[in-house]
Design an enzyme around this catalytic site. Structure first.
Site, PDB file in Angstrom:
ATOM      1  N   CYS A   1       1.115   1.474   5.245  1.00  0.00           N
ATOM      2  CA  CYS A   1       1.036  -0.147   4.648  1.00  0.00           C
ATOM      3  C   CYS A   1      -0.313  -0.495   4.675  1.00  0.00           C
ATOM      4  O   CYS A   1      -0.720  -1.529   4.856  1.00  0.00           O
ATOM      5  CB  CYS A   1       1.924  -1.033   5.521  1.00  0.00           C
ATOM      6  SG  CYS A   1       3.484  -0.591   5.591  1.00  0.00           S
TER       7      CYS A   1
ATOM      8  N   GLN B   1       0.878  -1.110   0.011  1.00  0.00           N
ATOM      9  CA  GLN B   1      -0.030   0.004   0.002  1.00  0.00           C
ATOM     10  C   GLN B   1       0.778   1.331   0.043  1.00  0.00           C
ATOM     11  O   GLN B   1       1.802   1.251  -0.650  1.00  0.00           O
ATOM     12  CB  GLN B   1      -0.982   0.024   1.260  1.00  0.00           C
ATOM     13  CG  GLN B   1      -1.962  -1.090   1.198  1.00  0.00           C
ATOM     14  CD  GLN B   1      -3.048  -0.949   0.332  1.00  0.00           C
ATOM     15  OE1 GLN B   1      -3.308   0.389  -0.195  1.00  0.00           O
ATOM     16  NE2 GLN B   1      -3.608  -1.764  -0.309  1.00  0.00           N
TER      17      GLN B   1
ATOM     18  N   LEU C   1       8.205  -2.987   4.029  1.00  0.00           N
ATOM     19  CA  LEU C   1       8.833  -3.488   2.712  1.00  0.00           C
ATOM     20  C   LEU C   1       8.010  -3.592   1.499  1.00  0.00           C
ATOM     21  O   LEU C   1       6.483  -3.844   1.966  1.00  0.00           O
ATOM     22  CB  LEU C   1       9.636  -4.785   3.201  1.00  0.00           C
ATOM     23  CG  LEU C   1       8.975  -5.907   3.637  1.00  0.00           C
ATOM     24  CD1 LEU C   1       8.652  -7.017   2.264  1.00  0.00           C
ATOM     25  CD2 LEU C   1      10.025  -6.893   4.387  1.00  0.00           C
ATOM     26  N   GLY C   2       8.303  -3.474   0.420  1.00  0.00           N
ATOM     27  CA  GLY C   2       7.631  -3.820  -0.787  1.00  0.00           C
ATOM     28  C   GLY C   2       8.371  -4.458  -1.781  1.00  0.00           C
ATOM     29  O   GLY C   2       9.408  -3.543  -1.783  1.00  0.00           O
TER      30      GLY C   2
ATOM     31  N   GLY D   1      12.367  -2.612  -1.942  1.00  0.00           N
ATOM     32  CA  GLY D   1      13.131  -3.112  -0.875  1.00  0.00           C
ATOM     33  C   GLY D   1      12.579  -2.906   0.369  1.00  0.00           C
ATOM     34  O   GLY D   1      11.299  -2.954   0.736  1.00  0.00           O
TER      35      GLY D   1
ATOM     36  N   ALA E   1      12.582  -0.506   3.998  1.00  0.00           N
ATOM     37  CA  ALA E   1      12.812   0.796   4.601  1.00  0.00           C
ATOM     38  C   ALA E   1      12.853   0.910   6.095  1.00  0.00           C
ATOM     39  O   ALA E   1      11.885   0.431   6.721  1.00  0.00           O
ATOM     40  CB  ALA E   1      11.924   1.825   4.283  1.00  0.00           C
TER      41      ALA E   1
ATOM     42  N   THR F   1       3.461   4.032   2.008  1.00  0.00           N
ATOM     43  CA  THR F   1       4.412   4.214   2.783  1.00  0.00           C
ATOM     44  C   THR F   1       5.185   5.646   2.906  1.00  0.00           C
ATOM     45  O   THR F   1       4.682   6.344   1.735  1.00  0.00           O
ATOM     46  CB  THR F   1       5.492   3.377   2.803  1.00  0.00           C
ATOM     47  OG1 THR F   1       6.035   3.316   4.480  1.00  0.00           O
ATOM     48  CG2 THR F   1       6.249   3.109   1.818  1.00  0.00           C
TER      49      THR F   1
END
Length: 191
Positions: A147, A52, A117-118, A129, A131, A54
């Protein structure tokens, strides 16, 4: 990231990029507009990663593992777990007990999220990656449902250890932890 992912071949070395962004909200492919509460003067950028919305900004280490996941024999879940485990291991080095949650990707200290993360896998390669909040201003997270979770508390390394170590130290240690998780050797491209 996209260019490297789209042009890499079987011989392209894997890379880990460490960055610190200017203030920005990033909305993942499945991102729902209702999770952007009051973006205000912070730009919103649509990205092609999973997840989602961030926030990224100064005081946050962002690690992008640009990996040939086919060559490494990694699935998405294994890479997500490796990223989470690397952040947990890094935080343990600072005496912080952290954990991943099966219901919400990322890394948590108690109920507060410290790392988001994503990822995206394309052409057998990963990009985007993790954060990790080190010592940045967390108030922009109040402008979103981080998120996709309304009221999710966020935390940062500085709040847990007093004075946070340098961003470069945290980033290099996070990359080393991820390399260990993946059974790889980290090589400094600049040296």
């Amino acid at each position: 990231m996209s260019e490297l992912t789209d042009t890499r071949d079987a011989d392209t070395p894997d890379q880990m990029w460490l960055v610190e962004h200017d203030p920005v909200f990033t909305q993942g492919r499945a991102g729902k507009p209702e999770h952007l509460l009051m973006p205000g003067d912070i730009p919103v950028v649509q990205t092609d990663r999973g997840g989602q919305v961030t926030y990224h900004g100064p005081g946050q280490v962002v690690l992008y593992p640009l990996l040939d996941v086919r060559r490494a024999g990694l699935g998405v879940r294994e890479l997500v777990s490796a990223l989470e485990n690397a952040a947990v291991a890094l935080l343990a080095e600072y005496g912080i007990e952290a954990h991943a949650r099966p219901d919400a990707p990322g890394v948590y200290v108690g109920e507060a999220k410290i790392a988001s993360l994503g990822l995206r896998i394309r052409r057998g390669a990963s990009f985007h990656g993790i954060a990790l909040n080190v010592d940045g201003d967390l108030s922009p997270f109040d402008r979103i449902n981080p998120c996709g979770y309304a009221g999710l508390a966020m935390t940062r390394l500085a709040d847990l250890v007093g004075e946070a170590p340098s961003m470069s130290e945290v980033g290099e240690r996070l990359a080393a932890c991820l390399a260990r998780e993946l059974g790889q050797e980290l090589v400094d491209a600049e040296g």
